[in-house]
Design an enzyme around this catalytic site. Structure first.
Site, short mmCIF file in Angstrom:
data_model
loop_
_atom_site.label_atom_id
_atom_site.label_comp_id
_atom_site.label_asym_id
_atom_site.label_seq_id
_atom_site.Cartn_x
_atom_site.Cartn_y
_atom_site.Cartn_z
N ILE A 1 35.40 49.58 40.31
CA ILE A 1 36.58 47.91 40.28
C ILE A 1 37.44 48.84 39.68
O ILE A 1 37.73 49.17 38.26
CB ILE A 1 35.41 47.00 39.32
CG1 ILE A 1 34.40 46.57 40.04
CG2 ILE A 1 36.59 45.84 38.94
CD1 ILE A 1 32.93 46.55 39.22
N CYS A 2 38.70 47.92 39.40
CA CYS A 2 39.86 48.46 39.07
C CYS A 2 40.33 47.30 37.73
O CYS A 2 41.06 46.84 39.15
CB CYS A 2 40.70 48.87 39.87
SG CYS A 2 42.97 49.00 38.98
N LEU A 3 39.58 47.46 36.88
CA LEU A 3 40.12 46.48 35.76
C LEU A 3 40.22 46.69 34.29
O LEU A 3 39.09 48.01 34.42
CB LEU A 3 38.82 45.93 35.69
CG LEU A 3 38.81 44.62 34.30
CD1 LEU A 3 40.24 43.59 35.06
CD2 LEU A 3 37.37 43.93 34.11
N ASP B 1 47.70 47.37 41.83
CA ASP B 1 47.04 48.64 41.22
C ASP B 1 45.76 48.67 42.00
O ASP B 1 44.09 48.27 41.31
CB ASP B 1 46.39 48.47 39.81
CG ASP B 1 45.91 49.09 38.62
OD1 ASP B 1 45.76 50.28 39.57
OD2 ASP B 1 45.57 49.45 38.34
N ASN C 1 41.03 45.09 44.59
CA ASN C 1 40.95 45.83 43.47
C ASN C 1 39.29 46.76 43.22
O ASN C 1 38.70 47.27 42.41
CB ASN C 1 41.36 45.52 42.59
CG ASN C 1 42.31 43.94 41.94
OD1 ASN C 1 42.70 43.07 42.44
ND2 ASN C 1 43.68 45.44 42.09
#
Length: 185
Positions: free
Chosen positions: A111-113, A144, A104
């Site tokens: 950042i994939c959040l 994701d 992520n």
């Protein structure tokens, strides 16, 4: 005879002079909200915060997360926070400044959040973001990914993935021709 326009002009000039002289003005809604968020922040011992511009400059700061369990235990991961003027209506801008092999987090530190993107709401706080980041190290999400190679390794061979991560944290290593420097706490 009183010249109304000249009085108004003088008042306007005085206001501009006062503003230019560095007299304190009102804080923006974002600055007030970040003050509230910081006052309510209660960090665990494995998370620290620093303010490079001084403790009174709250719109830019760094967070260090040192996971004490999970795949990333033993590492120290640094994040730079930039709070936009539209905060809390606009999400904080967060970048991981530690190169990490993570599904992520990409190699540029993005950042994939979800709460930093489409799921951001003004009721969320800096504390919510910090705990979201901490959770990424406890439970990476390969569904994701930003780093698709890391996500695929995590799914296909979790044991090998953990070995890569631990080797990178403690010794530094190359993974898929990319160098990941040591980042021990």
């Amino acid at each position: 005879m009183l010249k109304l326009f000249s009085v108004k002009d003088k008042q306007k000039q005085q206001q501009e002079a006062n503003a230019g002289a560095g007299k304190p003005g009102k804080l923006s809604a974002g600055e007030l909200r970040i003050q509230k968020d910081m006052a309510e922040l209660n960090l665990p011992p494995n998370i620290t915060i620093s303010f490079p511009d001084g403790k009174d400059k709250l719109m830019h700061f760094f967070i260090a997360i040192r996971p004490d369990e999970g795949i990333y235990r033993g590492g120290k991961f640094n994040f730079e926070f930039n709070i936009p003027t539209g905060y809390p209506h606009d999400a904080p801008k967060v970048l991981c400044t530690t190169k990490v092999y993570h599904p992520n987090i990409d190699l540029e530190g993005k950042i994939c959040l979800n709460i930093l993107r489409e799921d951001w709401k003004p009721v969320l706080s800096i504390s919510s973001v910090i705990y979201g980041l901490q959770f990424l190290f406890l439970d990476p999400n390969p569904d994701d990914p930003l780093n698709k190679e890391a996500a695929q390794m995590f799914v296909d061979n979790p044991r090998q993935f953990e070995q890569y991560v631990q080797r990178a944290i403690h010794y530094g290593t190359y993974i898929n021709n990319v160098h990941f420097p040591s980042c021990t706490a």
